[in-house]
Design a protein around this motif. Structure first.
Motif, PDB file in Angstrom:
ATOM      1  N   TRP A  27       0.834  -1.204   0.000  1.00  0.00           N
ATOM      2  CA  TRP A  27       0.000   0.000   0.000  1.00  0.00           C
ATOM      3  C   TRP A  27       0.868   1.253   0.000  1.00  0.00           C
ATOM      4  O   TRP A  27       1.993   1.244   0.510  1.00  0.00           O
ATOM      5  CB  TRP A  27      -0.899   0.042   1.232  1.00  0.00           C
ATOM      6  CG  TRP A  27      -1.958  -1.014   1.261  1.00  0.00           C
ATOM      7  CD1 TRP A  27      -1.798  -2.326   1.619  1.00  0.00           C
ATOM      8  CD2 TRP A  27      -3.334  -0.863   0.904  1.00  0.00           C
ATOM      9  NE1 TRP A  27      -2.995  -2.989   1.514  1.00  0.00           N
ATOM     10  CE2 TRP A  27      -3.956  -2.119   1.087  1.00  0.00           C
ATOM     11  CE3 TRP A  27      -4.109   0.211   0.464  1.00  0.00           C
ATOM     12  CZ2 TRP A  27      -5.305  -2.330   0.832  1.00  0.00           C
ATOM     13  CZ3 TRP A  27      -5.450   0.020   0.221  1.00  0.00           C
ATOM     14  CH2 TRP A  27      -6.048  -1.238   0.399  1.00  0.00           C
ATOM     15  N   ILE A  28       0.295   2.333  -0.570  1.00  0.00           N
ATOM     16  CA  ILE A  28       0.941   3.648  -0.513  1.00  0.00           C
ATOM     17  C   ILE A  28      -0.051   4.655   0.052  1.00  0.00           C
ATOM     18  O   ILE A  28      -1.207   4.717  -0.380  1.00  0.00           O
ATOM     19  CB  ILE A  28       1.376   4.155  -1.907  1.00  0.00           C
ATOM     20  CG1 ILE A  28       2.353   3.197  -2.570  1.00  0.00           C
ATOM     21  CG2 ILE A  28       2.049   5.525  -1.775  1.00  0.00           C
ATOM     22  CD1 ILE A  28       2.772   3.658  -3.954  1.00  0.00           C
ATOM     23  N   LEU A  29       0.405   5.443   1.007  1.00  0.00           N
ATOM     24  CA  LEU A  29      -0.344   6.608   1.455  1.00  0.00           C
ATOM     25  C   LEU A  29       0.316   7.825   0.827  1.00  0.00           C
ATOM     26  O   LEU A  29       1.465   8.152   1.136  1.00  0.00           O
ATOM     27  CB  LEU A  29      -0.328   6.729   2.978  1.00  0.00           C
ATOM     28  CG  LEU A  29      -0.926   8.013   3.550  1.00  0.00           C
ATOM     29  CD1 LEU A  29      -2.400   8.160   3.167  1.00  0.00           C
ATOM     30  CD2 LEU A  29      -0.755   8.083   5.056  1.00  0.00           C
ATOM     31  N   HIS A  30      -0.400   8.497  -0.086  1.00  0.00           N
ATOM     32  CA  HIS A  30       0.116   9.713  -0.711  1.00  0.00           C
ATOM     33  C   HIS A  30      -0.139  10.880   0.247  1.00  0.00           C
ATOM     34  O   HIS A  30      -1.277  11.322   0.426  1.00  0.00           O
ATOM     35  CB  HIS A  30      -0.571   9.946  -2.055  1.00  0.00           C
ATOM     36  CG  HIS A  30      -0.327   8.852  -3.052  1.00  0.00           C
ATOM     37  ND1 HIS A  30       0.810   8.784  -3.829  1.00  0.00           N
ATOM     38  CD2 HIS A  30      -1.077   7.763  -3.380  1.00  0.00           C
ATOM     39  CE1 HIS A  30       0.751   7.714  -4.610  1.00  0.00           C
ATOM     40  NE2 HIS A  30      -0.375   7.066  -4.349  1.00  0.00           N
ATOM     41  N   LEU A  31       0.929  11.363   0.851  1.00  0.00           N
ATOM     42  CA  LEU A  31       0.797  12.372   1.910  1.00  0.00           C
ATOM     43  C   LEU A  31       0.362  13.728   1.366  1.00  0.00           C
ATOM     44  O   LEU A  31      -0.249  14.513   2.088  1.00  0.00           O
ATOM     45  CB  LEU A  31       2.119  12.502   2.666  1.00  0.00           C
ATOM     46  CG  LEU A  31       2.577  11.226   3.391  1.00  0.00           C
ATOM     47  CD1 LEU A  31       4.000  11.381   3.915  1.00  0.00           C
ATOM     48  CD2 LEU A  31       1.635  10.891   4.534  1.00  0.00           C
ATOM     49  N   ALA A  32       0.679  14.003   0.113  1.00  0.00           N
ATOM     50  CA  ALA A  32       0.316  15.302  -0.463  1.00  0.00           C
ATOM     51  C   ALA A  32      -1.172  15.380  -0.775  1.00  0.00           C
ATOM     52  O   ALA A  32      -1.786  16.450  -0.672  1.00  0.00           O
ATOM     53  CB  ALA A  32       1.134  15.558  -1.731  1.00  0.00           C
ATOM     54  N   THR A  33      -1.780  14.249  -1.156  1.00  0.00           N
ATOM     55  CA  THR A  33      -3.198  14.252  -1.554  1.00  0.00           C
ATOM     56  C   THR A  33      -4.103  13.538  -0.563  1.00  0.00           C
ATOM     57  O   THR A  33      -5.317  13.480  -0.768  1.00  0.00           O
ATOM     58  CB  THR A  33      -3.345  13.586  -2.929  1.00  0.00           C
ATOM     59  OG1 THR A  33      -2.837  12.241  -2.858  1.00  0.00           O
ATOM     60  CG2 THR A  33      -2.580  14.362  -3.991  1.00  0.00           C
ATOM     61  N   ASN A  34      -3.525  12.963   0.503  1.00  0.00           N
ATOM     62  CA  ASN A  34      -4.315  12.223   1.494  1.00  0.00           C
ATOM     63  C   ASN A  34      -5.159  11.125   0.840  1.00  0.00           C
ATOM     64  O   ASN A  34      -6.379  11.058   0.998  1.00  0.00           O
ATOM     65  CB  ASN A  34      -5.220  13.159   2.287  1.00  0.00           C
ATOM     66  CG  ASN A  34      -4.465  13.929   3.344  1.00  0.00           C
ATOM     67  OD1 ASN A  34      -3.382  13.531   3.765  1.00  0.00           O
ATOM     68  ND2 ASN A  34      -5.006  15.043   3.778  1.00  0.00           N
ATOM     69  N   THR A  35      -4.498  10.254   0.091  1.00  0.00           N
ATOM     70  CA  THR A  35      -5.186   9.132  -0.565  1.00  0.00           C
ATOM     71  C   THR A  35      -4.383   7.849  -0.378  1.00  0.00           C
ATOM     72  O   THR A  35      -3.151   7.860  -0.388  1.00  0.00           O
ATOM     73  CB  THR A  35      -5.365   9.387  -2.073  1.00  0.00           C
ATOM     74  OG1 THR A  35      -4.079   9.685  -2.663  1.00  0.00           O
ATOM     75  CG2 THR A  35      -6.326  10.527  -2.338  1.00  0.00           C
ATOM     76  N   TRP A  36      -5.123   6.739  -0.194  1.00  0.00           N
ATOM     77  CA  TRP A  36      -4.505   5.412  -0.133  1.00  0.00           C
ATOM     78  C   TRP A  36      -4.540   4.770  -1.525  1.00  0.00           C
ATOM     79  O   TRP A  36      -5.499   4.966  -2.280  1.00  0.00           O
ATOM     80  CB  TRP A  36      -5.262   4.508   0.836  1.00  0.00           C
ATOM     81  CG  TRP A  36      -5.038   4.773   2.284  1.00  0.00           C
ATOM     82  CD1 TRP A  36      -5.885   5.386   3.151  1.00  0.00           C
ATOM     83  CD2 TRP A  36      -3.887   4.394   3.062  1.00  0.00           C
ATOM     84  NE1 TRP A  36      -5.350   5.436   4.421  1.00  0.00           N
ATOM     85  CE2 TRP A  36      -4.123   4.825   4.396  1.00  0.00           C
ATOM     86  CE3 TRP A  36      -2.698   3.746   2.768  1.00  0.00           C
ATOM     87  CZ2 TRP A  36      -3.198   4.618   5.422  1.00  0.00           C
ATOM     88  CZ3 TRP A  36      -1.771   3.541   3.793  1.00  0.00           C
ATOM     89  CH2 TRP A  36      -2.026   3.967   5.100  1.00  0.00           C
ATOM     90  N   GLU A  37      -3.518   3.985  -1.822  1.00  0.00           N
ATOM     91  CA  GLU A  37      -3.480   3.256  -3.089  1.00  0.00           C
ATOM     92  C   GLU A  37      -2.935   1.854  -2.849  1.00  0.00           C
ATOM     93  O   GLU A  37      -1.892   1.683  -2.224  1.00  0.00           O
ATOM     94  CB  GLU A  37      -2.602   3.988  -4.108  1.00  0.00           C
ATOM     95  CG  GLU A  37      -2.527   3.283  -5.453  1.00  0.00           C
ATOM     96  CD  GLU A  37      -1.590   3.974  -6.430  1.00  0.00           C
ATOM     97  OE1 GLU A  37      -1.451   3.477  -7.565  1.00  0.00           O
ATOM     98  OE2 GLU A  37      -0.970   4.998  -6.054  1.00  0.00           O
TER      99      GLU A  37
END
Length: 500
Positions: free
Chosen positions: A157-167
């Motif tokens: 999993w990735i948490l995109h800290l700039a957009t507050n989204t999980w992938e």
């Protein structure tokens, strides 16, 4: 002879068949249990899928937990905490909540982001600076509430800290499901090592290295990468087995490992040095502008008058006359300063209590330590306190979050399933008894030796040592080691002192 041989062969074949049947039965059961857990995990995911908006809420520190992950934000003065587990003696709770800790403000925020990874513990998380900052999570473990069934993740999993989204990243050919592994960032690659899956351990012995002054044997210690590429090790536990009992010695010591010199160094705290000690030998500027240490005065001097002019913000000039005493008075002052310095040196340093499985990370040269656990007899204490230590100064620990004794819960295991069924029926009676039990607990607390006004924790522990040793001995039994009992007694006295 032939008949006997046939009988032996038949017995061997029969044993092999029985073993094969048992293995097949166990395999089917494991598969069925895994399917049950997968169904439970899907339920959690369906509930999380209903959330469509990001919700950030200011909150108190996270609840006590173990085997979570904590990382330093790659761009901000923040720490990121995810997941973990909590066991109260009867039931296991798994988490997938996400928290951000603001280092400067000493505040927590719970961030609810849609479609997060399902609940887990013993996973690994790594931060990377790309794309405004990313938190990568791999693997981990999910357990049934009774702690008898386990599921090991192999998802990424990735948490995109700039957009507050999980992938959720689909990466074919990845490692098998596991927990308790280690993962690090190396250039543009994530390196995964070791781990655990059911009865199959995947740790491998690495090449030997030359080490000295190394830490005593232990498990459950915490490690982080400090300044200058030094590894920082904190705490842990060493289990000692005696006949049918297993007791653990918990640590709160600190070690540094120099990766260049391949050597261990004990992390000794220097304490908070007072300015008075620094004035022991003053400095003066010589004619050429170089600093020189003042030599000791050989002849007594009389009082000296010094005039200082101070200009305030509004332009007012203030003239201050100061009389510096002679050598005899200076000696008396130095003696008083020495006494004060000795008193401050003897004051106990603030430090985390001994524990294992604490969360550690380093941000801008500071080591942050969160939670962990220690045991007293059969009871487990899961902590949620927080400390930081400046690894450059190595002076003393700073308390960021104090341990809250009210968060401690421990339920004895029920002897049979009937107890759990009767539990619902007995709620009414239990509610009626709560008041009387709380009154008894208050009475018990009042019976403990009171903390005297102005008394330090060290003085209180020394004065009430025998009382707490007796209490600890009563809880741990007569077979417990004196050394272990003394440690537990000291911890109990400290907890009581901090609660007052």
């Amino acid at each position: 002879m032939g008949k006997k041989g046939n009988k032996k062969d038949n017995k061997v074949k029969g044993a092999e068949k029985t073993a094969a049947k048992m293995e097949k039965k166990v395999s089917k059961r494991s598969k069925r249990e895994e399917e049950d857990l997968e169904a439970l995990i899907r339920e959690f995911q369906s509930l999380d899928a209903k959330k469509t908006q990001v919700l950030d809420t200011a909150c108190p520190p996270p609840s006590p937990r173990l085997n979570a992950s904590i990382n330093a934000h790659p761009e901000k003065d923040e720490l990121i905490l995810f997941g973990g587990e909590y066991y109260n003696g009867r039931k296991t709770y798994l988490y997938n909540d996400l928290f951000f800790y603001n280092i400067k403000k000493n505040t927590w925020v719970k961030s609810e982001i849609p479609n997060p990874p399902p609940p887990r513990c013993a996973h690994q998380a790594v931060v990377v600076p790309q794309g405004g900052g990313q938190l990568w999570i791999f693997g981990g473990e999910f357990a049934s509430p009774n702690g008898e069934q386990f599921y090991h993740y192999k998802d990424l999993w990735i948490l995109h800290l700039a957009t507050n989204t999980w992938e959720n990243i689909k990466a074919p050919g990845g490692p098998s499901g596991r927990s308790g592994h280690r993962m690090v960032l190396s250039k543009k690659q994530l390196l995964v090592f070791g781990g655990f899956h059911e009865s199959t351990r995947t740790w491998r012995r690495g090449p030997s290295i030359q080490i000295c002054n190394k830490p005593p044997p232990r498990s459950g210690f915490s490690m982080a990468v400090g300044p200058g590429g030094r590894a920082v090790l904190f705490g842990g536990v060493c289990d000692e087995e005696e006949e049918e009992t297993l007791e653990g010695d918990f640590y709160n010591d600190l070690y540094l490992y120099d990766t260049v010199k391949t050597r261990w160094f004990p992390g000794v705290l220097r304490g908070n040095k007072s300015e008075k000690k620094k004035r022991r030998r003053g400095k003066k500027v010589g004619a050429e502008g170089h600093e020189m240490e003042e030599e000791a005065e050989t002849a007594p001097q009389g009082p000296t008058e010094v005039i200082k002019e101070i200009v305030t913000d509004d332009g007012t000039v203030m003239t201050i006359k100061e009389v510096i005493p002679g050598s005899q008075e200076e000696e008396e002052e130095e003696e008083e300063e020495d006494e004060e310095d000795e008193a401050s040196a003897s004051a106990p340093l603030i430090e985390p209590c001994a524990r294992s499985s604490a969360l550690t990370t380093v941000r801008q040269g500071k080591l942050f330590l969160y939670g962990g656990m220690f045991e007293v007899g059969d009871r487990q204490f899961t902590l949620n306190d927080m400390y930081c230590l400046d690894l450059h100064k190595m002076d003393q620990w700073e308390v960021l979050v104090e341990m809250d004794s009210k968060t401690q819960e421990w339920l004895e295991e029920s002897e049979s399933e009937d107890d759990e069924e009767d539990e619902g029926e007995s709620k009414g009676a239990a509610a009626e008894e709560e008041e009387s039990e709380s009154d008894e607990e208050e009475e018990d607390e009042n019976e403990h030796p009171a903390v005297q006004e102005g008394e330090t924790v060290t003085d209180y522990q020394a004065r009430t040592e025998q009382y707490w040793i007796g209490l600890a001995r009563g809880n741990m039994g007569p077979d417990a080691k004196d050394k272990k009992v003394a440690k537990v007694a000291q911890a109990m006295a400290k907890v009581f002192y901090e609660d007052q």
